[in-house]
Design a protein around this motif. Structure first.
Motif, PDB file in Angstrom:
ATOM      1  N   GLY A   7       0.820  -1.222   0.000  1.00 15.49           N
ATOM      2  CA  GLY A   7       0.000   0.000   0.000  1.00 15.49           C
ATOM      3  C   GLY A   7       0.843   1.255   0.000  1.00 15.49           C
ATOM      4  O   GLY A   7       0.557   2.209  -0.728  1.00 15.49           O
ATOM      5  N   ILE A   8       1.901   1.269   0.797  1.00 16.76           N
ATOM      6  CA  ILE A   8       2.784   2.439   0.848  1.00 16.76           C
ATOM      7  C   ILE A   8       3.476   2.640  -0.495  1.00 16.76           C
ATOM      8  O   ILE A   8       3.556   3.768  -0.999  1.00 16.76           O
ATOM      9  N   LEU A   9       3.951   1.559  -1.089  1.00 14.30           N
ATOM     10  CA  LEU A   9       4.596   1.668  -2.399  1.00 14.30           C
ATOM     11  C   LEU A   9       3.613   2.145  -3.468  1.00 14.30           C
ATOM     12  O   LEU A   9       3.972   2.923  -4.352  1.00 14.30           O
ATOM     13  N   ALA A  10       2.362   1.674  -3.384  1.00  7.86           N
ATOM     14  CA  ALA A  10       1.347   2.119  -4.347  1.00  7.86           C
ATOM     15  C   ALA A  10       1.081   3.614  -4.205  1.00  7.86           C
ATOM     16  O   ALA A  10       0.961   4.330  -5.210  1.00  7.86           O
ATOM     17  N   VAL A  11       1.002   4.105  -2.969  1.00  8.75           N
ATOM     18  CA  VAL A  11       0.766   5.536  -2.749  1.00  8.75           C
ATOM     19  C   VAL A  11       1.941   6.357  -3.268  1.00  8.75           C
ATOM     20  O   VAL A  11       1.753   7.387  -3.932  1.00  8.75           O
TER      21      VAL A  11
END
Length: 78
Positions: A7-11
């Motif tokens: 999720g952090i990488l996607a953001v």
């Protein structure tokens, strides 16, 4: 834990892409001397109106409530 990292990488990826898109629009459209100033002005007005409309809709959507209003201990105020 793995989903949090994903999720952090996607953001981070989406933020980078948003910055790249904004840079592309500014450089290729607003700084292009071949495009008339009136067209650029209309584009800015349309962008501002779209952002304003989305903001107004979001405020309406947040204030819309399908749940009944909470009442105090002594009942509704009147």
């Amino acid at each position: 834990m793995g989903w949090v990292i994903i999720g952090i990488l996607a953001v981070v990826y989406l933020l980078i892409r948003f910055v790249q898109m904004g840079h592309f629009i500014v450089v290729r459209f607003f700084l292009n001397s071949a495009i008339a100033l009136s067209i650029k002005a209309v584009a800015v007005v349309l962008i501002v109106l779209a952002i304003w409309g989305i903001w107004r809709w979001w405020r309406w959507y947040l204030h819309k409530s399908d749940a009944p209003k909470r009442e105090g201990i002594n009942g509704p105020r009147g």
